[in-house]
Structure formats: C-alpha cells, structure tokens
Write a protein that holds these residues in place. Sequence first.
Motif, PDB file in Angstrom:
ATOM      1  N   GLU A   1       8.484 -13.661   0.125  1.00 62.87           N
ATOM      2  CA  GLU A   1       8.718 -12.401   0.842  1.00 62.87           C
ATOM      3  C   GLU A   1       7.425 -11.868   1.463  1.00 62.87           C
ATOM      4  N   ASP A   2       6.345 -11.863   0.680  1.00 59.88           N
ATOM      5  CA  ASP A   2       5.078 -11.294   1.155  1.00 59.88           C
ATOM      6  C   ASP A   2       4.448 -12.124   2.274  1.00 59.88           C
ATOM      7  N   MET A   3       4.540 -13.467   2.147  1.00 61.34           N
ATOM      8  CA  MET A   3       3.801 -14.314   3.088  1.00 61.34           C
ATOM      9  C   MET A   3       4.646 -14.865   4.230  1.00 61.34           C
TER      10      MET A   3
ATOM     11  N   ILE B   1      10.130   4.230 -10.425  1.00 62.88           N
ATOM     12  CA  ILE B   1       9.880   3.280  -9.333  1.00 62.88           C
ATOM     13  C   ILE B   1       9.569   1.875  -9.850  1.00 62.88           C
ATOM     14  N   ARG B   2       9.598   1.689 -11.171  1.00 63.54           N
ATOM     15  CA  ARG B   2       9.267   0.361 -11.742  1.00 63.54           C
ATOM     16  C   ARG B   2      10.486  -0.348 -12.318  1.00 63.54           C
ATOM     17  N   THR B   3      11.678   0.097 -11.996  1.00 66.25           N
ATOM     18  CA  THR B   3      12.859  -0.549 -12.579  1.00 66.25           C
ATOM     19  C   THR B   3      13.174  -1.857 -11.827  1.00 66.25           C
TER      20      THR B   3
ATOM     21  N   ASP C   1      -2.552   2.928  -5.175  1.00 66.41           N
ATOM     22  CA  ASP C   1      -1.635   1.798  -5.330  1.00 66.41           C
ATOM     23  C   ASP C   1      -0.607   1.919  -4.200  1.00 66.41           C
ATOM     24  N   THR C   2      -0.803   1.161  -3.119  1.00 64.77           N
ATOM     25  CA  THR C   2       0.077   1.327  -1.948  1.00 64.77           C
ATOM     26  C   THR C   2       1.478   0.768  -2.205  1.00 64.77           C
ATOM     27  N   GLY C   3       1.593  -0.216  -3.098  1.00 63.30           N
ATOM     28  CA  GLY C   3       2.913  -0.763  -3.444  1.00 63.30           C
ATOM     29  C   GLY C   3       3.814   0.333  -3.992  1.00 63.30           C
ATOM     30  N   ALA C   4       3.212   1.261  -4.747  1.00 60.65           N
ATOM     31  CA  ALA C   4       3.997   2.352  -5.337  1.00 60.65           C
ATOM     32  C   ALA C   4       4.584   3.251  -4.242  1.00 60.65           C
ATOM     33  N   MET C   5       3.896   3.348  -3.101  1.00 58.52           N
ATOM     34  CA  MET C   5       4.422   4.177  -2.004  1.00 58.52           C
ATOM     35  C   MET C   5       5.687   3.517  -1.423  1.00 58.52           C
ATOM     36  N   TYR C   6       5.660   2.181  -1.273  1.00 57.74           N
ATOM     37  CA  TYR C   6       6.865   1.478  -0.803  1.00 57.74           C
ATOM     38  C   TYR C   6       7.986   1.634  -1.829  1.00 57.74           C
ATOM     39  N   ARG C   7       7.602   1.641  -3.103  1.00 57.69           N
ATOM     40  CA  ARG C   7       8.600   1.816  -4.160  1.00 57.69           C
ATOM     41  C   ARG C   7       9.238   3.213  -4.094  1.00 57.69           C
ATOM     42  N   CYS C   8       8.442   4.231  -3.739  1.00 55.93           N
ATOM     43  CA  CYS C   8       8.990   5.596  -3.616  1.00 55.93           C
ATOM     44  C   CYS C   8      10.039   5.650  -2.499  1.00 55.93           C
TER      45      CYS C   8
ATOM     46  N   ASN D   1       9.613 -16.238  -5.319  1.00 45.96           N
ATOM     47  CA  ASN D   1      10.356 -15.458  -4.314  1.00 45.96           C
ATOM     48  C   ASN D   1       9.507 -14.347  -3.721  1.00 45.96           C
ATOM     49  N   ARG D   2       8.754 -13.662  -4.612  1.00 46.26           N
ATOM     50  CA  ARG D   2       7.878 -12.578  -4.139  1.00 46.26           C
ATOM     51  C   ARG D   2       6.853 -13.112  -3.141  1.00 46.26           C
ATOM     52  N   ASP D   3       6.275 -14.284  -3.456  1.00 43.04           N
ATOM     53  CA  ASP D   3       5.274 -14.869  -2.550  1.00 43.04           C
ATOM     54  C   ASP D   3       5.908 -15.156  -1.194  1.00 43.04           C
TER      55      ASP D   3
ATOM     56  N   LEU E   1      14.991  -4.091  -4.491  1.00 46.07           N
ATOM     57  CA  LEU E   1      15.197  -3.415  -3.208  1.00 46.07           C
ATOM     58  C   LEU E   1      13.920  -3.297  -2.368  1.00 46.07           C
ATOM     59  N   VAL E   2      12.778  -3.162  -3.049  1.00 45.25           N
ATOM     60  CA  VAL E   2      11.552  -2.809  -2.327  1.00 45.25           C
ATOM     61  C   VAL E   2      11.110  -3.826  -1.262  1.00 45.25           C
ATOM     62  N   PRO E   3      11.291  -5.151  -1.438  1.00 50.06           N
ATOM     63  CA  PRO E   3      10.862  -6.049  -0.355  1.00 50.06           C
ATOM     64  C   PRO E   3      11.594  -5.774   0.960  1.00 50.06           C
ATOM     65  N   LYS E   4      12.859  -5.411   0.867  1.00 50.82           N
ATOM     66  CA  LYS E   4      13.628  -5.116   2.083  1.00 50.82           C
ATOM     67  C   LYS E   4      13.046  -3.865   2.766  1.00 50.82           C
ATOM     68  N   VAL E   5      12.768  -2.849   1.952  1.00 53.07           N
ATOM     69  CA  VAL E   5      12.195  -1.610   2.489  1.00 53.07           C
ATOM     70  C   VAL E   5      10.825  -1.889   3.121  1.00 53.07           C
ATOM     71  N   ALA E   6      10.020  -2.716   2.434  1.00 52.66           N
ATOM     72  CA  ALA E   6       8.656  -3.016   2.915  1.00 52.66           C
ATOM     73  C   ALA E   6       8.673  -3.870   4.180  1.00 52.66           C
ATOM     74  N   GLY E   7       9.829  -4.458   4.483  1.00 49.45           N
ATOM     75  CA  GLY E   7       9.927  -5.287   5.681  1.00 49.45           C
ATOM     76  C   GLY E   7      10.341  -4.499   6.915  1.00 49.45           C
TER      77      GLY E   7
ATOM     78  N   ARG F   1      -1.154  -5.390   0.034  1.00 53.74           N
ATOM     79  CA  ARG F   1      -1.060  -6.699   0.679  1.00 53.74           C
ATOM     80  C   ARG F   1      -1.819  -6.730   2.006  1.00 53.74           C
ATOM     81  N   ASP F   2      -1.811  -5.560   2.690  1.00 59.11           N
ATOM     82  CA  ASP F   2      -2.326  -5.503   4.067  1.00 59.11           C
ATOM     83  C   ASP F   2      -3.432  -4.465   4.212  1.00 59.11           C
ATOM     84  N   ILE F   3      -4.105  -4.147   3.115  1.00 60.55           N
ATOM     85  CA  ILE F   3      -5.111  -3.075   3.182  1.00 60.55           C
ATOM     86  C   ILE F   3      -6.253  -3.470   4.126  1.00 60.55           C
ATOM     87  N   ALA F   4      -6.756  -4.705   3.957  1.00 61.88           N
ATOM     88  CA  ALA F   4      -7.903  -5.121   4.768  1.00 61.88           C
ATOM     89  C   ALA F   4      -7.498  -5.591   6.166  1.00 61.88           C
TER      90      ALA F   4
HETATM   91  O1   DC Z   1       2.611  -4.496  -5.550  1.00 60.53           O
HETATM   92  P1   DC Z   1       4.042  -4.039  -5.765  1.00 60.53           P
HETATM   93  O2   DC Z   1       4.921  -5.053  -6.447  1.00 60.53           O
HETATM   94  O3   DC Z   1       4.149  -2.684  -6.395  1.00 60.53           O
HETATM   95  O4   DC Z   1       4.624  -3.881  -4.288  1.00 60.53           O
HETATM   96  C1   DC Z   1       5.938  -3.434  -4.063  1.00 60.53           C
HETATM   97  C2   DC Z   1       6.459  -4.010  -2.761  1.00 60.53           C
HETATM   98  O5   DC Z   1       5.790  -3.467  -1.635  1.00 60.53           O
HETATM   99  C3   DC Z   1       6.373  -5.529  -2.623  1.00 60.53           C
HETATM  100  O6   DC Z   1       7.577  -5.956  -2.011  1.00 60.53           O
HETATM  101  C4   DC Z   1       5.208  -5.737  -1.698  1.00 60.53           C
HETATM  102  C5   DC Z   1       5.225  -4.494  -0.843  1.00 60.53           C
HETATM  103  N1   DC Z   1       3.906  -4.037  -0.395  1.00 60.53           N
HETATM  104  C6   DC Z   1       3.623  -4.169   0.932  1.00 60.53           C
HETATM  105  O7   DC Z   1       4.434  -4.707   1.700  1.00 60.53           O
HETATM  106  N2   DC Z   1       2.437  -3.699   1.397  1.00 60.53           N
HETATM  107  C7   DC Z   1       1.555  -3.131   0.578  1.00 60.53           C
HETATM  108  N3   DC Z   1       0.382  -2.664   1.063  1.00 60.53           N
HETATM  109  C8   DC Z   1       1.845  -3.003  -0.793  1.00 60.53           C
HETATM  110  C9   DC Z   1       3.043  -3.490  -1.255  1.00 60.53           C
END
Ligand code: DC
Length: 230
Positions: A183-185, A85-87, A33-40, A179-181, A93-99, A130-133
Amino acid sequence: MKGFTIAIDGPVAAGKGTIAPIIAKKLNGIYLDTGAMYRCVALHSLLNKVDLDNSKEVEKALSEVDIDVTQDKFFLNGKDVTHEIRTKEIDLLVPKVAGITKVREVLISQQRKIAEKTTDRGLAFVAEGRDIATKVIPNADLKIFLTADLKVRAERRLKQKEEKNKSLDFEKILESVINRDKEDMQINKTLVTNPGEYGYFILDNSYLSEEETINKIIEEMKKRGLYDKN
Ligand code: DC
C-alpha cells in the motif's frame, strides 16, 4: 533563532514510533506522528459513515475535522481519540483514506503549519511518517529513512501485539506487513522505494538495539551541527 527539522520516514514497524519521540525529547523539541493524523480522518469517516469514493463527501468530512495534537495525545473535534485510532478497524480503513489526494493535501498543509510554528518558536521539529522528507518538509535539516528486514519488522509487530495480550500468529502478521508495504510503496506511492536518491540517511536497524539506533542518529546530527551534547 529558528529551530531545525528532522524527518523520519520508513515502512511500517521499522521503529519510527519508538525512535522519533526519543530524538525529539533529546532535542527538547516537538514530535509529530503524522500517521495518527490520517488515522483521525479515518476514524471521523467511520463514525460519520463517509463514502470515501464520493469526493464531495470526503471534502465535507475534511472541513468538519479538527485535529489537535499534543506530544502523546490526539484530539478529534475536542475528543481524546488516542486509543480509538489504533483499533484493527482503523488499521484496515486508514490506507484507503491516506490514498485520497484531497486528504493528503489538507493534512500535509496542517503538518507544514505545525512545523513552521515549532521552528518559529526556536524549537526542533521531529516528524515521522512516509512522505515527510519528500513532500511535507523537503528541506529538512536531516532526513532519515528508518528501515528493517521484513521478518524483523513482522517479529516486532508480533511482540507489540503480544504485549497487549493479543495472540496472533506470525504468518498473519507477516502477511499484513507485506500488504502495508504494498500500500505504502505501490498503491498509494507515499513511501519511496529508492530513498538513496532523495538525500536520506538510510538506517537499517534490523540488528541494532534501540540505543544503538539512537546513537547512529545522534552521530548524524552531530555531523550536521544539530547536536552538541555528549
Ligand atoms: O504509521 P501508521 O501506521 O500510523 O500510518 C497510518 C496510515 O497512514 C498508513 O496507511 C500509512 C499512512 N501514512 C501516510 O500515508 N503518510 C504519512 N505521512 C503517514 C502515514
């Protein structure tokens, strides 16, 4: 023999977190679960009051972060943070970190290493994000874009919260999914808006049960010679 790789990308609340571990289990493989790594990284930044606008501070923080992953637990510098990491605070906070480009570089490199180690052991690697592939494993043997209608995703999110005894109103959840969409897109641009052009198998599971979704993925794996059980 080397193992193969499956990338599962898609928007928030599309079911990736439910489906990906089931697929990994069916393959006796490893789930990430790569999202969890951004959450860490977000949690570490929060605990250490890292100024996310200061690149020096971010780089220092990244050098201090040690993320250890097991199948269902996440450890940050040796401490089990699976629940922390799920609070809501981390959600915000995590979208800012992931950006932050540097954060992405470091985490993507770690994700690739985990993928390599796993396939070198002859095991299947199933990662979701989001960006695995597109960035992490662009040569994945199967790329799935798991999606669902906005309202269906908001309803699923509402149900998850209710199961945790949190009462939240649908309109608020819908707004947070929108909002999440965004941020991601649009802001972080981590999730593509044109998945068909990236070789994804697009799976809209708005009106599919969990079992039907899994079966569709198994069909795709069979087509590619990645699954031979019945
Ligand atoms: O899927 P999630 O809600 O646990 O993801 C947490 C955050 O990390 C969310 O802002 C999207 C971002 N993310 C990312 O940018 N790239 C990934 N591969 C996975 C998650």
